[in-house]
Design a protein around this motif. Structure first.
Motif, mmCIF file in Angstrom:
data_model
loop_
_atom_site.group_PDB
_atom_site.id
_atom_site.type_symbol
_atom_site.label_atom_id
_atom_site.label_comp_id
_atom_site.label_asym_id
_atom_site.label_seq_id
_atom_site.Cartn_x
_atom_site.Cartn_y
_atom_site.Cartn_z
ATOM 1 N N ALA A 20 0.814 -1.221 0.000
ATOM 2 C CA ALA A 20 0.000 0.000 0.000
ATOM 3 C C ALA A 20 0.846 1.268 0.000
ATOM 4 O O ALA A 20 0.303 2.370 -0.141
ATOM 5 C CB ALA A 20 -0.941 0.005 1.217
ATOM 6 N N GLY A 21 2.187 1.128 0.201
ATOM 7 C CA GLY A 21 3.069 2.289 0.162
ATOM 8 C C GLY A 21 3.189 3.031 1.468
ATOM 9 O O GLY A 21 3.645 4.177 1.483
ATOM 10 N N HIS A 22 2.809 2.431 2.595
ATOM 11 C CA HIS A 22 2.884 3.085 3.906
ATOM 12 C C HIS A 22 4.205 2.697 4.566
ATOM 13 O O HIS A 22 4.322 1.627 5.173
ATOM 14 C CB HIS A 22 1.710 2.683 4.787
ATOM 15 C CG HIS A 22 0.376 3.014 4.182
ATOM 16 N ND1 HIS A 22 -0.783 2.304 4.434
ATOM 17 C CD2 HIS A 22 0.018 4.001 3.300
ATOM 18 C CE1 HIS A 22 -1.790 2.814 3.768
ATOM 19 N NE2 HIS A 22 -1.326 3.865 3.061
ATOM 20 N N LEU A 23 5.222 3.546 4.460
ATOM 21 C CA LEU A 23 6.546 3.216 4.957
ATOM 22 C C LEU A 23 6.570 3.137 6.472
ATOM 23 O O LEU A 23 7.139 2.182 7.035
ATOM 24 C CB LEU A 23 7.552 4.262 4.449
ATOM 25 C CG LEU A 23 9.030 3.935 4.683
ATOM 26 C CD1 LEU A 23 9.417 2.665 3.943
ATOM 27 C CD2 LEU A 23 9.906 5.108 4.203
ATOM 28 N N ALA A 24 6.003 4.108 7.168
ATOM 29 C CA ALA A 24 6.037 4.108 8.630
ATOM 30 C C ALA A 24 5.263 2.925 9.192
ATOM 31 O O ALA A 24 5.702 2.275 10.156
ATOM 32 C CB ALA A 24 5.471 5.435 9.167
ATOM 33 N N ARG A 25 4.079 2.647 8.628
ATOM 34 C CA ARG A 25 3.301 1.503 9.112
ATOM 35 C C ARG A 25 4.024 0.180 8.824
ATOM 36 O O ARG A 25 3.939 -0.765 9.611
ATOM 37 C CB ARG A 25 1.934 1.500 8.449
ATOM 38 C CG ARG A 25 1.039 2.677 8.875
ATOM 39 C CD ARG A 25 -0.311 2.581 8.187
ATOM 40 N NE ARG A 25 -1.151 3.721 8.525
ATOM 41 C CZ ARG A 25 -2.376 3.924 8.036
ATOM 42 N NH1 ARG A 25 -2.874 3.029 7.154
ATOM 43 N NH2 ARG A 25 -3.069 4.984 8.383
ATOM 44 N N THR A 26 4.712 0.120 7.703
ATOM 45 C CA THR A 26 5.474 -1.096 7.399
ATOM 46 C C THR A 26 6.551 -1.336 8.451
ATOM 47 O O THR A 26 6.755 -2.459 8.912
ATOM 48 C CB THR A 26 6.117 -0.988 6.017
ATOM 49 O OG1 THR A 26 5.098 -0.799 5.031
ATOM 50 C CG2 THR A 26 6.911 -2.239 5.684
ATOM 51 N N ALA A 27 7.254 -0.250 8.831
ATOM 52 C CA ALA A 27 8.280 -0.387 9.871
ATOM 53 C C ALA A 27 7.660 -0.825 11.191
ATOM 54 O O ALA A 27 8.210 -1.694 11.887
ATOM 55 C CB ALA A 27 9.031 0.934 10.041
ATOM 56 N N ALA A 28 6.512 -0.257 11.541
ATOM 57 C CA ALA A 28 5.865 -0.621 12.805
ATOM 58 C C ALA A 28 5.409 -2.077 12.794
ATOM 59 O O ALA A 28 5.572 -2.807 13.787
ATOM 60 C CB ALA A 28 4.674 0.311 13.065
ATOM 61 N N GLU A 29 4.820 -2.512 11.702
ATOM 62 C CA GLU A 29 4.355 -3.897 11.625
ATOM 63 C C GLU A 29 5.527 -4.881 11.618
ATOM 64 O O GLU A 29 5.443 -5.977 12.181
ATOM 65 C CB GLU A 29 3.503 -4.094 10.358
ATOM 66 C CG GLU A 29 2.167 -3.374 10.392
ATOM 67 C CD GLU A 29 1.250 -3.914 11.482
ATOM 68 O OE1 GLU A 29 1.491 -5.029 12.005
ATOM 69 O OE2 GLU A 29 0.278 -3.216 11.818
ATOM 70 N N ALA A 30 6.639 -4.489 10.973
ATOM 71 C CA ALA A 30 7.812 -5.366 10.978
ATOM 72 C C ALA A 30 8.357 -5.539 12.389
ATOM 73 O O ALA A 30 8.713 -6.649 12.816
ATOM 74 C CB ALA A 30 8.896 -4.808 10.059
ATOM 75 N N ARG A 31 8.427 -4.426 13.149
ATOM 76 C CA ARG A 31 8.867 -4.540 14.539
ATOM 77 C C ARG A 31 7.866 -5.351 15.360
ATOM 78 O O ARG A 31 8.254 -6.117 16.251
ATOM 79 C CB ARG A 31 9.055 -3.156 15.156
ATOM 80 C CG ARG A 31 10.379 -2.528 14.821
ATOM 81 C CD ARG A 31 10.661 -1.331 15.690
ATOM 82 N NE ARG A 31 12.012 -0.846 15.490
ATOM 83 C CZ ARG A 31 13.080 -1.259 16.167
ATOM 84 N NH1 ARG A 31 12.924 -2.207 17.096
ATOM 85 N NH2 ARG A 31 14.278 -0.762 15.925
ATOM 86 N N SER A 32 6.575 -5.195 15.073
ATOM 87 C CA SER A 32 5.559 -5.961 15.794
ATOM 88 C C SER A 32 5.716 -7.458 15.519
ATOM 89 O O SER A 32 5.619 -8.290 16.440
ATOM 90 C CB SER A 32 4.166 -5.489 15.382
ATOM 91 O OG SER A 32 3.173 -6.280 16.006
ATOM 92 N N ALA A 33 5.988 -7.810 14.262
ATOM 93 C CA ALA A 33 6.197 -9.222 13.935
ATOM 94 C C ALA A 33 7.454 -9.763 14.607
ATOM 95 O O ALA A 33 7.488 -10.904 15.096
ATOM 96 C CB ALA A 33 6.302 -9.400 12.415
ATOM 97 N N LEU A 34 8.511 -8.936 14.647
ATOM 98 C CA LEU A 34 9.743 -9.361 15.306
ATOM 99 C C LEU A 34 9.519 -9.560 16.802
ATOM 100 O O LEU A 34 10.017 -10.524 17.403
ATOM 101 C CB LEU A 34 10.823 -8.315 15.054
ATOM 102 C CG LEU A 34 12.257 -8.675 15.468
ATOM 103 C CD1 LEU A 34 12.719 -9.933 14.761
ATOM 104 C CD2 LEU A 34 13.199 -7.511 15.153
ATOM 105 N N THR A 35 8.741 -8.665 17.423
ATOM 106 C CA THR A 35 8.432 -8.809 18.848
ATOM 107 C C THR A 35 7.600 -10.064 19.106
ATOM 108 O O THR A 35 7.818 -10.792 20.089
ATOM 109 C CB THR A 35 7.684 -7.565 19.339
ATOM 110 O OG1 THR A 35 8.474 -6.395 19.088
ATOM 111 C CG2 THR A 35 7.385 -7.673 20.826
ATOM 112 N N ALA A 36 6.619 -10.329 18.229
ATOM 113 C CA ALA A 36 5.802 -11.535 18.385
ATOM 114 C C ALA A 36 6.651 -12.795 18.244
ATOM 115 O O ALA A 36 6.443 -13.784 18.962
ATOM 116 C CB ALA A 36 4.673 -11.524 17.353
#
Length: 821
Positions: free
Chosen positions: A647-663
């Protein structure tokens, strides 16, 4: 107890020798002299004492026993060393064959027989008594050597079976924990490599988007592509390939890994031995360890020293593989992402190196960088080599044997000047020796030529009555024919005791060796199709020996158990009854031996199969528990990473990537915490298991394995020393109907339960049908497995066909709805 038995047998032989001589001499009134008693006591005592050490020094004991008995037979009265000279020497020869390799055993028996022949010829020539003695001696030595070699094979098979049972039991307890460690390590690798790369790339693009806006699009494409790779990698973690042959080579994986890290902007220099190509690296456990260590070390370099120069150096030899990954100090003032490390990397690296049989160290370098160094086995580190005697040792054995054989000729060549006059023609002893030797050699070809060898054997048996008048034999009429009948009975017992196999269209039967790996197909091994030939052999043996016994009696004008005037038909009836009784007893003993061996083998395979099933179910339950958490946390967040990146959302992509790493970290913590209580409980459950019988877990308490558990089944089979290969084609759907999925796994398990070594199972799907092709499974095709597979396939609307040699073909429709039986 074993040492007591080894000493008791020579003492018993010494007692029997005392009963034979001087016991019989005393009973007949012929009192031996003191010198004769002293000489016999010294000779017999020396041989008996030597026999007590036959297990530790079998060859010297054999030489000593034969030499002492030969000297005693020449100097002492007849019978003074008869028992120890026959049974004692045979016992020593049996021990040599049982405890030493085949060349040593054959050289010993050949040397002993030739030495005795030359010794007899130098003293007496070759007449009737000496020739018959040579035949009896040859049969005795052949029997001792054959039983010794058989005992050696049985002992090796028993040790191999015990080792398989021990490994299966150990693996049964280890497999669930090993599966948990595997998933923990691979989940950590996915999170450390893929998810960390996404976080580093996207956050770097966020920090530079004002100055270099073009990096944002590149970072989003990288995040979407890597997110899909994470999904595929996690799918491989849930269902690994059952065969290592389906994976890329170590060199290909390393080449792709280096390309990926260079794409992240990490300066990377690699040296693979003397070249820049990693294709020559070891495969297997060592290759997996090399790849995992390099990947983890490079990921740590990206985490803690992004942009620092990194060097990978790998040297590999036959005995040693060394991996060194060094990165320079991080740039001063450079931006380093925080919170990307969970503290497990170094521990998992050491575990990976230790499982491969090596060691690993890591620490800072003098210039402020970091170095990881691993020392692993080489390309030949895990290959067992068979220790063989050197050429010098074999040469020394041959020289010693030749010297012993020609030693009796020295008095004839040096001292004696007269010659032994030779009689006209060929003596009966020489003819008997040739016939017995020919029949004994024919026995060696019985398994390779099961139709030709019995015909040759019976043809030679028919020649014994002809050799009696041709050589002027004047001894007992029935003795030569009885010896021939004995050899035939041994052959018939071996034929009926042969293992069952699967006959091919050309009469070839494939049978796998029980403890020594694979062997080539042999014609006519005792299979259901070959049993009629055994019956024909038995009937022919009875007919031939009935004729030979009758001819031997009529030629001498003697009869058996009847008056001298018994008619010929009476002699023929008695001879037929004797031959039928002897052959029948031999056949029954062989069949009984085969039945006992097959029952023991079936019990052994059933025990291994039950432990394999229990281990796979427990490991599958552990995998399903971890996979459930993986699907509800990490995979869901990874899917959102791909959605936000597309979708082109760079900030949300970074947040979701960190969320996946935390999970992922939380899941790893749960896996590690769950494993610790089970490990402590497992140490105490061993004592409880000693007092309670082991039972298989109830199916309701653990999920039933499916095709995704084939890797666990293959691993457990390989852990017990069996070479199996299981593969699943890419055309097989990821999700199968439950009934088909369960039935397909159960079919593979049923085929492997038979214990075939070298079995190959291949799953494929075409035209809405799942197919299982099992090749090199002769035991499975010859057992009850086809009936069980046919019932399972019929319940789902499938089919089972058996192809020869040793091939099964199972089909299951992918639209099957009924529950698997």
């Amino acid at each position: 107890m074993k040492r007591t038995g080894e000493r008791l047998l020579p003492i018993l032989l010494l007692g029997v020798q005392a009963m034979v001589w001087p016991g019989t001499a005393l009973l007949s009134g012929a009192l031996p002299t003191v010198g004769q008693l002293l000489g016999a006591a010294l000779a017999d005592g020396l041989v008996a004492a030597a026999l007590t050490a036959r297990r530790t020094r079998p060859v010297p004991v054999l030489v000593l026993a034969a030499a002492v008995c030969a000297m005693g037979a020449a100097a002492l009265p007849t019978g003074a060393v008869a028992v120890l000279g026959t049974a004692g020497v045979a016992l020593a020869l049996h021990t040599v064959a049982a405890d030493r390799d085949a060349p040593t055993a054959l050289l010993s028996v050949g040397t002993l027989a030739l030495w005795q022949l030359v010794h007899g010829l130098s003293l007496h020539g070759l007449g009737d008594p000496q020739g018959l003695d040579l035949v009896l001696t040859a049969l005795l030595y052949a029997t001792a050597t054959g039983t010794g070699r058989y005992a050696r094979r049985r002992s090796a098979a028993r040790r191999a079976a015990e080792e398989r049972v021990r490994r299966a039991e150990a693996e049964r307890r280890r497999l669930p924990a090993a599966e948990r460690r595997r998933m923990e390590r691979e989940l950590h690798d996915v999170s450390a490599h893929h998810l960390t790369a996404v976080v580093v790339t996207v956050e770097a693009a966020l920090g530079l988007r004002e100055r270099r806006p073009e990096l944002a699009d590149e970072a989003l494409r990288f995040a979407a592509r890597t997110g899909r790779e994470v999904t595929r990698a996690l799918g491989a973690v849930k269902a690994p390939a059952p065969s290592a042959d389906d994976l890329p080579s170590t060199g290909e994986r390393l080449r792709e890994l280096v390309t990926g890290f260079r794409a992240l902007g990490q300066p990377l220099t690699c040296a693979w031995g003397d070249t820049d190509d990693p294709s020559g690296l070891p495969e297997g456990a060592v290759g997996d360890a090399v790849f995992g260590i390099v990947r983890e070390a490079l990921t740590n370099a990206v985490r803690h020293a992004p942009g620092a120069a990194t060097t990978v150096r790998c040297t590999y030899e036959d005995a040693r593989t060394e991996v060194v990954v060094t990165n320079a100090a991080p740039e001063t003032g450079g931006r380093r992402p925080e919170g990307l490390g969970g503290g497990r990397g170094r521990t998992l690296l050491r575990e990976r190196a230790r499982e491969a049989g090596g060691t690993l160290t890591s620490g800072p370098t003098p210039d402020g960088g970091w170095e990881v160094r691993a020392v692993l086995p080489g390309r030949a580190g895990g290959t067992p080599t068979e220790v063989r005697a050197g050429r010098g040792h074999r040469l020394a054995q041959g020289v010693a044997a030749a010297g012993l054989c020609f030693q009796p000729l020295l008095p004839l060549l040096v001292i004696r000047s007269e010659t032994v006059p030779a009689g006209p023609g060929v003596s009966a002893g020489a003819l008997f020796t040739l016939l017995a030797t020919a029949q004994t050699l024919t026995l060696l070809w019985l398994r390779r030529a099961p139709r030709t060898a019995p015909a040759v054997l019976l043809t030679l048996a028919a020649l014994w009555p002809l050799a009696m008048p041709a050589g002027g034999y004047t001894g007992p009429a029935l003795l030569p024919s009885a010896l021939s009948l004995l050899i035939t009975c041994v052959a018939f017992a071996l034929r009926t005791a042969a293992p069952r196999g699967e006959a091919g269209a050309d009469g070839q039967v494939t049978v796998r060796a029980r403890a020594f790996g694979r062997r080539r197909p042999r014609a006519g091994d005792a299979s259901p199709a070959a049993r009629p030939h055994v019956a024909v052999m038995g009937a022919a043996a009875v007919a031939v020996h009935a004729v030979t016994l009758t001819v031997s009696l009529l030629a001498r004008g003697e009869s058996a158990r009847g008056p001298a005037g018994m008619p010929g038909w009476g002699l023929a009836a008695v001879a037929t009854a004797v031959a039928a009784l002897a052959v029948g007893v031999a056949g029954l003993s062989g069949a009984r031996h085969r039945a006992r061996r097959e029952a023991g083998r079936a019990a052994h395979h059933h025990r291994l199969a039950s432990w394999t099933g229990e281990a796979v179910r427990d490991a599958w339950a552990e995998r399903r528990r971890i996979t459930t958490g993986l699907e509800t946390t990490v995979l869901a967040r990874t899917a959102r990473v791909v959605e936000e990146a597309e979708a082109g959302h760079l900030a949300r992509t970074a947040a979701e990537a960190r969320s996946a790493l935390t999970a992922m970290r939380a899941l790893l913590d749960t896996v590690r915490e769950a494993g610790e209580p089970e490990a402590s409980a497992g140490s105490g459950s061993g004592e409880l298991g000693e007092t309670q019988p082991e039972t298989a877990p109830e199916p309701a308490r653990s999920p039933q394995p499916t095709l995704h558990a084939l890797d666990l089944l293959a691993h457990q089979c390989r852990a017990t020393g069996r070479r199996v290969r299981l593969s699943v084609s890419d055309r097989v759907p990821e999700e199968l109907p439950t009934a088909v999925d369960l039935a397909a796994y159960r079919a593979a398990e049923t085929v492997l339960e038979a214990g075939d070594d070298g079995a190959v199972l291949e799953f494929d799907a075409t035209d809405g049908t799942l197919t299982l092709t099992a090749t090199d499974v002769p035991r499975a095709t010859g057992s009850t497995a086809p009936e069980r597979l046919s019932a399972r396939a019929t319940a789902l609307g499938g089919t089972l066909t058996t192809h020869r040699p040793a091939t099964l073909h199972l089909t299951l429709p992918l639209t099957a709805a009924p529950a698997a039986p």
